[in-house]
Write an enzyme that holds these catalytic residues in place. Structure first.
Site, PDB file in Angstrom:
ATOM      1  N   ARG A  21       0.968  -1.188   0.237  1.00  0.00           N
ATOM      2  CA  ARG A  21       0.097  -0.078  -0.220  1.00  0.00           C
ATOM      3  C   ARG A  21       1.305   1.413   0.128  1.00  0.00           C
ATOM      4  NH1 ARG A  21      -5.088   0.446   3.823  1.00  0.00           N
ATOM      5  NH2 ARG A  21      -3.251   0.363   5.522  1.00  0.00           N
TER       6      ARG A  21
ATOM      7  N   THR B 111      -0.923   7.410  -1.091  1.00  0.00           N
ATOM      8  CA  THR B 111      -2.238   7.335  -1.955  1.00  0.00           C
ATOM      9  C   THR B 111      -3.122   6.185  -1.422  1.00  0.00           C
ATOM     10  OG1 THR B 111      -1.049   6.022  -3.425  1.00  0.00           O
ATOM     11  CG2 THR B 111      -0.758   7.920  -3.906  1.00  0.00           C
TER      12      THR B 111
ATOM     13  N   ASP C  17       1.701  -7.356  10.708  1.00  0.00           N
ATOM     14  CA  ASP C  17       2.311  -7.321  12.478  1.00  0.00           C
ATOM     15  C   ASP C  17       1.921  -8.511  12.994  1.00  0.00           C
ATOM     16  OD1 ASP C  17       3.824  -5.309  10.693  1.00  0.00           O
ATOM     17  OD2 ASP C  17       2.743  -3.607  11.566  1.00  0.00           O
TER      18      ASP C  17
HETATM   19  N1  URA Z   1      -4.938  -3.551   6.900  1.00  0.00           N
HETATM   20  C1  URA Z   1      -4.532  -4.350   8.055  1.00  0.00           C
HETATM   21  O1  URA Z   1      -3.845  -5.265   8.418  1.00  0.00           O
HETATM   22  N2  URA Z   1      -5.331  -3.866   9.118  1.00  0.00           N
HETATM   23  C2  URA Z   1      -6.384  -2.524   9.130  1.00  0.00           C
HETATM   24  O2  URA Z   1      -7.215  -2.475   9.911  1.00  0.00           O
HETATM   25  C3  URA Z   1      -6.146  -2.845   7.547  1.00  0.00           C
HETATM   26  C4  URA Z   1      -6.024  -3.228   6.736  1.00  0.00           C
END
Ligand code: URA
Length: 214
Positions: A109, A113, A208
């Site tokens: 990601r 953006t 994570d």
């Molecule tokens: N990705 C995640 O790991 N957690 C979220 O809340 C949104 C996207």
């Protein structure tokens, strides 16, 4: 179960699924228990997602006689994991459908953006013969899921389903609008997305928490 408004959105509200999801949401859950719970939850979700899988008949010998019995052709199924958090769901699915072939798509990601940028794409061969299940624990903005499905559609698979653990109204709307032919399976639709693209109340960053990288 499906949502009353949209038969293409399946919220799996089985008590075992909901119980495990609650344990995962708790910030006190350790990496080990988060990972174990995700694995168990994914197996339970796989049960629902594979409910309409085509079956074939084979001849077998019981200790008493020969019979014709049904089996799933797992080799026709392609599980596609959106890296890296998709791995958490993939493992649970593979425990239940070990014959499935596996594809990976790497998307990150862009923090500015929030758009999905592709860095890896590897799919099984013979995709036009396969039913595809795309897995990613969090359907948040929908950008990754939309990009992954758009890319997979180029390979012309027989069907595509999308499976996540958690989503929110924004994510469901985005994916339904971009790919109205793709059903969504989830354990819950949470309240909303925050300005950083996280689901509220959610469970934090799934990657994570699975890999213990925070
Ligand atoms: N990705 C995640 O790991 N957690 C979220 O809340 C949104 C996207």
């Amino acid at each position: 179960m499906t949502t009353p408004q949209d038969p293409m959105v399946h919220v799996i509200d089985h008590p075992l699924v909901q119980h495990k999801l609650t344990l995962m949401r708790d910030k006190a859950a350790s990496t080990t228990s988060f990972r174990t719970l995700l694995n168990e939850l994914s197996m339970l979700m796989a049960y629902e997602v594979t409910r309409d899988m085509p079956m074939q008949e084979v001849e077998i010998e019981t200790p008493l006689e020969t019979m014709t019995a049904k089996v799933i052709d797992g080799k026709k199924l392609a599980l596609v994991s959106i890296l890296r958090a998709g791995t958490g769901i993939l493992d649970g699915f593979l425990s239940v459908v070990p014959g499935a072939r596996v594809g990976h798509i790497g998307l990150y990601r862009d923090p500015a953006t929030l758009k999905a940028v592709e860095y890896y794409f590897k799919m099984p061969k013979d995709m036009p013969e396969r039913d595809v299940v795309v897995v990613d624990p969090m359907l948040a903005t929908g950008h990754s899921a939309i990009a992954a499905i758009t890319r997979i559609k180029v390979l012309n698979p027989k069907s595509i389903k999308f499976v996540c653990l958690l989503t929110c109204p924004e994510g469901v709307k985005a994916l339904r609008e971009a790919h109205p032919d793709v059903p969504i399976y989830t354990a819950a639709i949470d309240r909303q997305l925050n300005s950083h693209g996280y689901i509220l109340p959610g469970l934090g960053d799934a990657g994570d928490r699975i890999f213990g990288t925070q």
